[in-house]
Design a protein around this motif. Structure first.
Motif, PDB file in Angstrom:
ATOM      1  N   UNK A 183      -1.862  -0.995   3.180  1.00  0.00           N
ATOM      2  CA  UNK A 183      -2.379  -1.720   4.346  1.00  0.00           C
ATOM      3  C   UNK A 183      -3.836  -2.116   4.114  1.00  0.00           C
ATOM      4  N   UNK A 184      -4.201  -3.364   4.430  1.00  0.00           N
ATOM      5  CA  UNK A 184      -5.592  -3.790   4.221  1.00  0.00           C
ATOM      6  C   UNK A 184      -6.580  -2.913   5.008  1.00  0.00           C
ATOM      7  N   UNK A 185      -7.759  -2.726   4.414  1.00  0.00           N
ATOM      8  CA  UNK A 185      -8.759  -1.834   5.012  1.00  0.00           C
ATOM      9  C   UNK A 185      -9.126  -2.239   6.434  1.00  0.00           C
ATOM     10  N   UNK A 186      -9.238  -3.552   6.666  1.00  0.00           N
ATOM     11  CA  UNK A 186      -9.622  -4.010   8.006  1.00  0.00           C
ATOM     12  C   UNK A 186      -8.624  -3.540   9.062  1.00  0.00           C
ATOM     13  N   UNK A 187      -7.340  -3.606   8.678  1.00  0.00           N
ATOM     14  CA  UNK A 187      -6.321  -3.173   9.626  1.00  0.00           C
ATOM     15  C   UNK A 187      -6.423  -1.674   9.881  1.00  0.00           C
TER      16      UNK A 187
END
Lengths: 528, 325
Positions: free
Chosen positions: A238-242
């Motif tokens: 999962x992308x860090x921002x998410x």
């Protein structure tokens, strides 16, 4: 390395399941219906802010707390974990942030503490113990003798000894609480190698970290905790921002509600050429040539890697420790070095980094804790005015919205955030005008954090000033009007406004640290 | 839990009794002990005997008030028995052998006690010796000096000071009055003075106290000096009862004093303790000895019983605290 199989989805059988677990402490609901499932041969990252409930959850799995509601299931059967021995029997080993090692004993003795192999006569079989310890040490690639005393080992080596101990228990579930917080990047790489091998052997690992980049590198799945609830279970890709959004659950902008005054006032604190060497003269410099100013109404952040000398400077300013060179001035008047009482009279207050060991009388009532720093002021004709103390304590506890059953409640039973409010309240009651906050929100839940930030705003609006040391980069950046960066005992830069970004701070802190790429020692470099 | 205790009428008197003891800690223990002794011995509840108990408790209690200060601040004082003997010896020597005015001799004795405590305190605060070692050294030094000054034999106590061991109006023992006065002073010091509040802070968390501006070292000096001063008072009262200062008096009394403090609910790890608790602790020890004497229990078995009561009292107190959490 056999375990480099990051791309293969972990899909072993289920080892451990946490179902709807709830746990309350006086004044705080630490866990509120948490679910977590751990499979054999996976690295399951437990992600969440300080105070989100991670520690409570793993303490529960280690047998230190028992759930109020919900079930723990191991190998498909519901279990009760009442003690560390229970956890051990179930094959659950935990490596806490604070190590459970006995410094005076050898590595081998620590690994087999309480379970030493015996000879036929019932004596400790040292030879067998050392031989088995040597195997385990080889497995964690730790090149120290089993007969070496633990006292002489570095922090990374201690961690490996803890892992060896867990391996000696044949643990099938290994819980690691922020194992990388204190390691250099090289040591982190070694640790990851070992964890991957364990995973390949079918061990289930619960891995807690604040470093988002480690999640994709090592993890398989991520469970995100927020305010005591498990809010999501997502793949480690999962992308860090998410992940941040899941963790924080709101815009980061409102998490740091700093309102700086239009124009800072007169200089309150001026430090010039402050320096100190370890030992009695001639030792290695602890910090050197520190000079800066803090003006009324300002929040000045002090950033840097762990061990950069920030806490040491704060303690010297406040007169807790001596310094060899330089001067500290408050309102233009020089402070006597090494004199806490003089610093207090001048209007300084220190909220220390470890509130339990340095800030609070844990078993004393809140009233005594709040009035501790104004005992002199409340003493008239040799007698302490207890009524005035009670009135003052009640007033400040109300103002700080301390959640308590009453002023007679012992400090130990409050939550981290409320304990921190008590320590801050102590300095408000003492009339401090320049507060030094050392890691002010460590172990403080999200709600109390924002309350502490709002208090900082109120104080600076009233003409006080704050010097804030924090390893939580977003916090320093979000709350400070200016950021000073320290590396290896020196001030290496000052950043204000637009130029104060995480990258800029890290650059200064790491580059100036002389090539020691110790990024992992900086907590919170992940958020935002 | 408290709601359950309120519903106590439904339970048997035995259960009520156990709960009352658990709830009220040391005081409950004292009352229980008094009830047991009153049932077992007809002579126990007689007024004269109760005054005797008071006299027997007095020296231990006065010593223990001083030790309370030390224990509250997370220290220990093993020297109080020796310091008591030394102070009494100094008073007797100054008044009887050197012919100084009695009031000068008494002041000198009190000063010697305070200075002995001050020296222990200096070793602890500035020499960073463990309190156990520093006061163990003072135990030996104090006893030795008492023997040196007296030449090893008792010295007659000045008769005017010996009145401290008598009774007022032929029935009210002066040692009991001194004990009550010392207790009130100790309670005031603990609850209302800067030093008293600092004791709780230092005992609760020395580092936090230091970082909050308590001058820990200076306070420790005062704490041990107070302990020495109370020991001197106890020594003078003891010598007055015996009408002579004996260099070998009060041997082992420091252990009774520590026991009284701990039975009274103070924690050896510091931060808690009360003068009233300490008084109760001293009374428990005295009631026990007196009662066992009345029951003609041998002195040997009395020691065994005392040990059991110390263990039991602290055990009950621990249980009580745990259930209150």
């Amino acid at each position: 390395m056999t375990g480099v199989n990051d791309d293969v989805p972990a899909g072993g059988r289920e080892l451990l399941r946490v179902e709807g677990v709830t746990k309350s402490f006086p004044g705080v609901r630490a866990l509120d219906g948490v679910d977590l499932a751990l499979r054999a041969g996976e690295v399951h990252v437990l992600l969440g802010e300080n105070g989100a409930g991670k520690s409570t959850l793993i303490k529960m799995l280690a047998g230190a707390h028992r759930p109020d509601e919900g079930r723990l299931v191991v190998d498909g059967a519901e279990v009760t974990v009442r003690s560390a021995q229970d956890a051990e029997r179930l094959g659950i080993a935990t490596i806490h942030q604070e190590f459970n090692l006995v410094p005076g004993l050898t590595v081998a003795e620590n690994i087999f503490l309480g379970r030493q192999p015996r000879t036929a006569l019932g004596l400790v079989d040292r030879r067998a113990m050392r031989a088995r310890a040597a195997e385990l040490l080889a497995r964690v690639r730790l090149g120290v003798s089993p007969a070496a005393p633990v006292a002489g080992l570095g922090i990374a080596q201690l961690q490996m000894v803890e892992i060896a101990k867990a391996l000696s228990l044949d643990a099938r579930v290994l819980i690691m609480d922020e194992p990388t917080a204190v390691l250099t990047s090289e040591e982190v790489a070694t640790l990851f190698g070992i964890v991957r091998e364990l995973r390949a052997d079918g061990v289930g690992v619960i891995f807690i970290t604040h470093h988002l980049e480690e999640i994709a590198a090592l993890g398989d799945r991520v469970t995100v905790l927020r305010d005591g609830r498990s809010v999501a279970e997502v793949p480690a890709t999962t992308p860090e921002d998410d992940l941040i959004r899941l963790m924080v659950g709101r815009d980061i902008a409102e998490q740091y509600p700093r309102r700086a005054p239009e124009e800072p006032g007169a200089p309150l604190l001026r430090v010039r050429g402050l320096g100190r060497r370890s030992g009695r003269g001639g030792g290695r410099p602890v910090f050197a040539d520190i000079g800066f100013e803090v003006r009324a109404g300002e929040v000045v952040g002090l950033a840097g890697l762990v061990g950069a000398g920030r806490t040491e400077v704060a303690r010297a300013l406040f007169g807790v420790d001596r310094y060899d060179t330089g001067t500290v001035e408050v309102d233009g008047r020089e402070l006597a070095p090494g004199d806490v009482r003089a610093a207090m009279r001048a209007g300084l207050g220190l909220v220390p980094e470890d509130r339990k060991s340095q800030g609070l009388l844990l078993d004393a009532p809140l009233r005594d804790n709040l009035t501790l720093a104004r005992l002199d002021q409340d003493t008239r004709g040799g007698l302490v005015d207890r009524r005035a103390q009670r009135r003052a304590a009640a007033e400040v506890a109300g103002r700080l919205k301390v959640r308590m059953s009453g002023l007679e409640q012992p400090a130990r039973t409050l939550s981290g955030g409320n304990q921190q409010k008590i320590v801050i309240g102590k300095w408000l009651l003492a009339g401090a005008r320049l507060l030094i906050l050392d890691e002010p929100t460590r172990g403080v839940d999200v709600g109390a954090k924002v309350e502490i930030y709002q208090l900082v705003n109120e104080l600076t609006a009233a003409g006080c000033a704050v010097l804030m040391i924090s390893s939580d980069l977003p916090e320093v950046l979000g709350m400070s009007d200016r950021v000073l960066v320290m590396a290896q005992g020196r001030l290496v830069g000052e950043l204000a406004g637009e130029e104060a970004t995480q990258d800029a701070v890290m650059e200064l802190a790491v580059r100036s640290a002389g090539g020691v790429e110790n990024e992992s020692a900086m907590e919170g470099s992940d958020v935002g | 839990m408290s709601a359950e205790v309120l519903r106590a009428p439904g339970s048997t008197p035995g259960q009520w009794f156990v709960r009352a003891v658990l709830r009220n800690g040391p005081l409950g223990g004292l009352i229980a002990l008094v009830v047991v002794m009153a049932v077992l011995s007809r002579d126990f509840l007689n007024g004269q005997n109760l005054l005797n108990v008071g006299v027997q408790a007095s020296v231990t209690a006065i010593l223990a008030f001083g030790v309370t200060f030390v224990i509250v601040s997370a220290g220990i004082d093993l020297s109080v028995g020796s310091v008591a003997a030394l102070s009494a010896t100094v008073v007797a020597w100054a008044a009887t052998k050197e012919g100084l005015p009695v009031w000068v001799a008494v002041l000198l004795g009190l000063a010697v006690g305070a200075v002995a405590g001050l020296l222990s305190g200096a070793l602890v605060a500035y020499g960073r010796l463990p309190a156990f070692i520093a006061t163990l050294a003072m135990l030996s030094v104090g006893r030795g000096l008492a023997l040196v000054i007296s030449g090893g034999s008792p010295i007659a106590f000045p008769s005017s000071v010996s009145r401290l061991g008598d009774t007022l109006g032929g029935w009210l023992p002066v040692p009991v009055l001194v004990m009550i006065a010392a207790g009130l002073v100790a309670a005031l010091v603990l609850a209302r003075t800067y030093t008293g509040r600092a004791m709780f802070a230092i005992g609760g968390n020395e580092e936090a106290a230091r970082l909050s501006g308590i001058d820990v070292k200076k306070r420790k000096l005062v704490v041990y000096a107070l302990s020495g001063l109370f020991a001197a008072v106890a020594g003078i009262v003891l010598a007055a009862r015996l009408t002579s200062a004996q260099p070998q008096a009060a041997v082992g009394y420091e252990l009774d004093a520590i026991a009284a403090v701990v039975i009274g609910g103070a924690s050896l790890s510091g931060g808690s303790g009360k003068a009233s608790g300490t008084l109760i602790g001293a009374l428990i020890l005295a009631v026990l000895r007196n009662g066992l004497n009345l029951l003609s229990v041998s002195a040997f078995w009395q020691q065994v019983a005392t040990g059991l009561v110390i263990a039991l009292a602290v055990l009950l107190d621990t249980l009580r605290r745990r259930s209150a959490r």
